[in-house]
Design an enzyme around this catalytic site. Structure first.
Site, PDB file in Angstrom:
ATOM      1  N   ILE A 148      21.015  41.075  19.283  1.00  0.00           N
ATOM      2  CA  ILE A 148      20.777  39.641  19.295  1.00  0.00           C
ATOM      3  C   ILE A 148      21.099  39.128  20.696  1.00  0.00           C
ATOM      4  CG2 ILE A 148      21.444  37.410  18.349  1.00  0.00           C
ATOM      5  CD1 ILE A 148      19.915  39.119  16.373  1.00  0.00           C
ATOM      6  N   LYS A 149      20.157  38.411  21.261  1.00  0.00           N
ATOM      7  CA  LYS A 149      20.302  37.929  22.637  1.00  0.00           C
ATOM      8  C   LYS A 149      20.812  36.491  22.615  1.00  0.00           C
ATOM      9  CE  LYS A 149      17.604  38.870  26.805  1.00  0.00           C
ATOM     10  NZ  LYS A 149      16.220  39.058  27.298  1.00  0.00           N
ATOM     11  N   ILE A 150      21.954  36.269  23.273  1.00  0.00           N
ATOM     12  CA  ILE A 150      22.615  34.970  23.295  1.00  0.00           C
ATOM     13  C   ILE A 150      22.878  34.585  24.744  1.00  0.00           C
ATOM     14  CG2 ILE A 150      24.723  33.713  22.660  1.00  0.00           C
ATOM     15  CD1 ILE A 150      24.953  35.536  20.200  1.00  0.00           C
TER      16      ILE A 150
END
Length: 386
Positions: A148-150
């Site tokens: 998951i890219k945050i």
């Protein structure tokens, strides 16, 4: 000598593994996965991961007609809005790429083989919203080699800590400054510590910190050129800094990482089976044609790092890149470059802050454009009701 061994000796991309670096691809598209191109990069070039972002999905899904058949099928099955349609298509693409890369994930024992999917950039300053979407996407994709890219905003870092404590794999993106990176690395360790406190395992969780490179030089070099054109008395020294500040900045981030991973706090986590959060070099396509087109790959090769490489740069490095342990070379020179940049008022801190905000704005605009494209396709491709 068998063919695969011969390839590994002559392909610079494959040789990166000798120095502990994993090449990932900064690109995703359905046809690229379906026609076997992605698998060929895995098999022939040692590709070990894929990253995506809203701009990449906008080009893949929102432009052209490649996805129109699938969109028509979805619309025939159910009524969806633009956001839901995008999510369906993006999740399918991520799952398909993750399946291709799953053997890499297995072989590397969870070090590599990841595909990244970004939370909405509109949530960049909303820690609660970011975490909620991260949890939603994690469950929706349901693949162990998803990241998951945050974004690495203050609020994003808060979400990263909890996402790691939840057991998600996380790619923290849009990092430009050493100060921002330090907070991200601390959040990763804090998340692992929180998880351990809950009696949960810290092994099997992966994270990368995406540290952006070439955009810094593009901005700093422009300021240098402007001052040289204005007959700045320090013109000669300024000229020597062109194309060097971003690499020096990245090398100092790696120096910091090395110090932390040698420390007692990290050693305790490592003893519990935790993986280090690797630095991932992003924005590694060369923007100035005066520089080598593989500059930001050649100069940043070192152990336990990743370089997510745009397709054109990936092909260029395969053709004429040099795999060598460059990341820890010339550290005194890197320190001097940053000292001179500070002395001459090039304002690296201001540049990195501006680039973060511009990056967030650019991804938000790409996301808006993508949703607009989805809305248009819903109108044009919806079945006609008789």
């Amino acid at each position: 000598m068998n063919e695969s061994h011969s390839i590994s000796l002559t392909n610079p991309l494959c040789e990166l593994a000798r120095f502990g670096q994993s090449p990932w691809l900064d690109f995703i598209q359905r046809s690229f996965t379906e026609n076997g191109s992605l698998k060929r990069l895995v098999d022939q070039d040692g590709l070990k991961g894929v990253t995506s972002n809203p701009a990449i999905f906008h080009k893949a899904i929102g432009q052209g007609d490649e996805y129109d058949t699938r969109i028509g099928q979805v619309l025939a099955e159910r009524k969806v809005d633009a956001a839901a349609l995008y999510e369906i298509l993006a999740v399918e693409d991520i799952q398909a790429a993750a399946k291709v890369l799953y053997p890499v994930y297995e072989t590397s024992r969870g070090i590599d083989g990841y595909v990244s999917l970004e939370v909405s950039p509109h949530l960049a300053h909303d820690a609660i919203g970011t975490l909620a979407e991260a949890r939603h996407l994690w469950k929706r994709v349901d693949m162990p080699n998803l990241m998951i890219k945050i974004p690495g905003t203050q609020e994003g870092v808060e979400a990263v800590r909890t996402a790691i404590a939840d057991g998600m794999n996380v790619n923290v993106t849009l990092l430009f400054s050493l100060g921002a990176y330090k907070k991200v690395l601390d959040a990763y360790m804090a998340g692992l510590e929180a998880r351990h406190t809950q009696g949960l395992p810290v092994s099997g969780i992966a994270s990368v910190a995406s540290f952006f490179v070439s955009r810094i030089d593009a901005r700093i070099d422009a300021a240098i050129d402007e001052r040289i054109a204005g007959a700045d008395p320090e013109a000669k020294t300024l000229e020597t800094l062109r194309g060097k500040v971003a690499i020096a900045n990245a090398r100092m981030a790696y120096q910091y990482w090395q110090g932390v991973t040698r420390g007692a706090r990290w050693r305790k986590l490592a003893a519990l089976g935790a993986q280090p959060q690797r630095l991932l070099w992003a924005s590694t396509g060369t923007k100035d044609p005066a520089y080598s087109d593989v500059l930001y790959v050649d100069a940043l090769i070192g152990p336990e790092t990743v370089n997510t490489i745009p397709p054109a740069t990936f092909a260029a490095f395969r053709d004429h890149g040099t795999a060598a342990p460059t990341l820890t070379q010339d550290i005194p020179d890197a320190i001097q470059v940053l000292h001179e940049a500070d002395r001459l008022g090039l304002d690296l801190a201001g540049v990195t802050d501006a680039l973060l905000h511009e990056g967030l704005d650019a991804f938000a605009e790409a996301f808006r454009s993508l949703r607009d494209s989805m809305a248009t396709k819903i109108t044009s491709l919806s079945p006609v009701m008789m």
